[in-house]
Design a protein around this motif. Structure first.
Motif, short mmCIF file in Angstrom:
data_model
loop_
_atom_site.label_atom_id
_atom_site.label_comp_id
_atom_site.label_asym_id
_atom_site.label_seq_id
_atom_site.Cartn_x
_atom_site.Cartn_y
_atom_site.Cartn_z
N THR A 6 0.83 -1.20 0.00
CA THR A 6 0.00 0.00 0.00
C THR A 6 0.87 1.25 0.00
O THR A 6 1.96 1.26 0.58
N ASP A 33 -9.72 4.29 1.98
CA ASP A 33 -11.18 4.38 2.16
C ASP A 33 -11.62 5.85 2.15
O ASP A 33 -12.65 6.19 1.55
N TRP A 34 -10.85 6.69 2.82
CA TRP A 34 -11.21 8.11 2.90
C TRP A 34 -11.22 8.77 1.52
O TRP A 34 -12.17 9.49 1.18
N ALA A 87 -4.80 1.60 4.51
CA ALA A 87 -6.20 1.23 4.31
C ALA A 87 -7.16 2.37 4.65
O ALA A 87 -8.11 2.64 3.91
N ASP A 88 -6.94 3.03 5.76
CA ASP A 88 -7.87 4.08 6.18
C ASP A 88 -7.88 5.25 5.20
O ASP A 88 -8.94 5.79 4.87
N ASP A 99 -2.77 -0.58 -5.04
CA ASP A 99 -3.47 0.61 -4.53
C ASP A 99 -3.91 1.51 -5.67
O ASP A 99 -5.00 2.09 -5.63
N THR A 137 -11.31 7.30 -1.58
CA THR A 137 -12.28 6.73 -2.52
C THR A 137 -13.71 7.11 -2.14
O THR A 137 -14.51 7.47 -3.01
N ASN A 138 -14.04 7.04 -0.86
CA ASN A 138 -15.39 7.43 -0.43
C ASN A 138 -15.64 8.91 -0.72
O ASN A 138 -16.75 9.29 -1.11
N ARG A 196 -7.00 0.04 -7.08
CA ARG A 196 -8.15 0.25 -6.20
C ARG A 196 -8.73 1.65 -6.38
O ARG A 196 -9.95 1.84 -6.48
N ALA A 204 -12.24 2.53 -8.38
CA ALA A 204 -13.32 3.20 -7.66
C ALA A 204 -13.87 4.37 -8.47
O ALA A 204 -15.08 4.63 -8.49
#
Length: 547
Positions: free
Chosen positions: A333, A341-342, A337-338, A403, A344-345, A406, A410
């Motif tokens: 990565t 998520d931040w 991970a966090d 990454d 992409t969301n 990912r 997204a």
């Protein structure tokens, strides 16, 4: 990270570009008062991270001659701050006091609120009978507003020893900018003479040794704040900053750095914590929970700017050759991970037209050559070449392909449009589309675009090759574009900055290049302009955007 890996052999960081140091002293920020007295505000003022109703305002006070940055001495000082709608401060709209102490190295950082959206303000500090220089700043538009346009100066990689910060001088002379986006390497950690420019060091670092301790990082931050061109730019405009590696150590990852020797230079986590603490003290940034640096700023309905921290959470960089096989590993990565998520969301849910990402290292594939995964699986397994091809620089997203997939998946899976990465790090200029499969470009889908700005002073490819500008580098540029067709522009010689213009129809980057970083009075010229329309791909433009 410097552009060392584009050259055939990666040079050892303790020998690359070593040169003799010139006896050029650092210029003090402030002019001495008419009478001999101690100057309280020796490091200027700055603002940053503008919100619709507020902004960060920063300064540093020097209580007495002994209370120098990093000294750990000096009494506590009550500092008054004021914000006004005019530079005469006849209409003060916010004010208060804060105490500057040894614990924060006598820096003062105020998160001012209650201001009017999309408005210009002046601010100043007062302490010990003296008043700071007057700073100017601007709040972001209201979240429901749709500004006609936004315009940001975009910079990266400013090495004190490699040249003068005339880039900042030219940006400060403009009157059309809303903010400065600084993409990292605001300062460099090296010892004197260890990493200068094409002729060595034109001015010398303080302290003389490589910075490792909290006191060291504070002293180096303080030195950079005394540069008159940087200080003036901080006075004129708010900054939005993120760090890259040199604010701690070259090629930083979550558990260490290339430029860190455990034992000889102490514990890595201790050094990293010291670097972060000094960064938060000395920079006008608004940190999140757990002193998190990645954050998002909104500019009405026109744009959102997500600033990524790509050093604090990344896996260790793999080595070329045998290590190539590892770059596609799904557990590697660059964001953590966090943060993944931040970001992409945030992209998927963003209600704005332009999704801008402050991205310290290049995300566009840069490989020799791009390989078609469907037809090269056997070769990939046999000799370990990554699916996308042989990466040029494993410190970039090319070293963390899972990454990147990912993030770009997204974007495309959720039909997120108009994503634009703003990037620094590699001391050169680039514009690129972001294909999901570089080998199929331009036939396959793209997930956005990327504009990469050059360095303020840090060595370019031309500097490192010690060849005249626009000579030997032309062949390298052509070779890269011939096998990476998604790369729409490359310029590997010049130092300068970008100006990003965003409006309802397009986002355009104008590249400007200074004539010589060794000349503190260097001029500037327009280099190139490229743009991406809403829903489109990168296109050439004949010239810069003019109001």
């Amino acid at each position: 990270m410097p552009l060392r890996e584009i050259i055939s052999a990666r040079l050892d960081r303790r020998t690359v570009l070593k040169g003799s140091t010139a006896a050029v002293a650092a210029t003090l920020l402030t002019t001495a008062p008419a009478r001999a007295e101690h100057v309280v505000f020796q490091h200027g003022v700055a603002s940053g991270d503008p919100l619709p109703t507020g902004v960060i305002a920063w300064t540093r006070v020097t209580p007495n001659a002994d209370a120098t940055p990093g000294s750990g001495v000096g009494e506590a000082v009550t500092v008054r701050w004021e914000v006004a709608t005019d530079d005469g401060f006849s209409n003060i709209v916010a004010s208060g006091t804060q105490t500057a102490t040894v614990d924060s190295d006598h820096t003062v950082k105020v998160d001012i609120s209650g201001l009017r959206a999309g408005s210009d303000y002046c601010y100043r500090f007062t302490a010990l009978g003296q008043t700071s220089p007057i700073g100017r700043t601007r709040t972001a538009p209201d979240t429901a507003a749709t500004p006609d346009r936004l315009r940001f100066g975009v910079v990266s990689c400013a090495n004190w020893e490699a040249g003068y910060f005339n880039v900042y001088r030219h940006l400060a002379a403009r009157t059309d900018l809303d903010a400065i986006v600084h993409l990292g390497d605001y300062l460099y950690e090296y010892a004197r003479g260890e990493y200068g420019g094409r002729t060595g060091s034109v001015r010398v670092h303080e302290p003389a040794h490589e910075i490792v301790s909290l006191a060291d990082y504070r002293i180096r931050h303080a030195q950079y704040k005394t540069d008159p061109d940087l200080a003036n730019l901080h006075r004129q405009l708010p900054f939005v900053c993120i760090w890259d590696d040199h604010e701690t150590a070259n090629d930083t990852w979550s558990g260490g750095a290339e430029n860190h020797t455990p034992g000889a230079e102490g514990d890595w986590q201790t050094r990293k914590a010291a670097a972060l603490r000094a960064y938060l003290e000395w920079m006008p940034v608004r940190a999140g929970a757990d002193r998190r640096l990645y954050r998002r700023l909104r500019f009405g309905t026109l744009a959102e700017l997500s600033m990524l921290d790509l050093r604090s959470y990344r896996s260790q960089e793999v080595k070329a050759g045998p290590g190539w096989r590892q770059v596609d590993a799904p557990d590697r990565t660059i964001t953590g991970a966090d943060q993944m998520d931040w970001v992409t969301n945030g992209l998927v849910s963003s209600p704005v037209s332009w999704k801008l990402i402050g991205n310290p290292v290049m995300i566009a594939p840069l490989v020799f050559p791009p390989l078609e995964p469907a037809t090269t699986a056997a070769l990939t397994q046999l000799i370990g070449i990554p699916e996308g091809g042989i990466p040029v620089n494993l410190d970039q997203w090319d070293g963390y392909t899972a990454d990147r997939k990912r993030l770009l998946d997204a974007v495309t899976d959720n039909q997120v449009g108009d994503v634009l990465f703003l990037t620094g790090d590699i001391h050169t200029s680039w514009a690129a589309d972001l294909p999901l499969d570089a080998a199929n470009y331009p036939g396959g889908p793209t997930a956005g675009a990327e504009f990469v700005v050059p360095s303020v002073t840090s060595p370019s490819l031309g500097d490192m090759m010690r060849t005249p500008p626009r000579t030997a580098s032309l062949a390298a540029e052509a070779a890269l574009q011939s096998v990476n067709r998604h790369l729409r522009y490359i310029e590997m010689d010049s130092h300068g900055y970008g100006v990003l213009h965003v409006d309802a129809g397009q986002a355009q980057m104008d590249w400007f290049y200074v004539s010589d970083v060794l000349d503190p009075n260097a001029g500037v010229r327009h280099g190139a302009s490229l743009a991406v329309r809403r829903g489109g791909r990168v296109e050439q433009r004949p010239g810069p955007v003019l109001d």
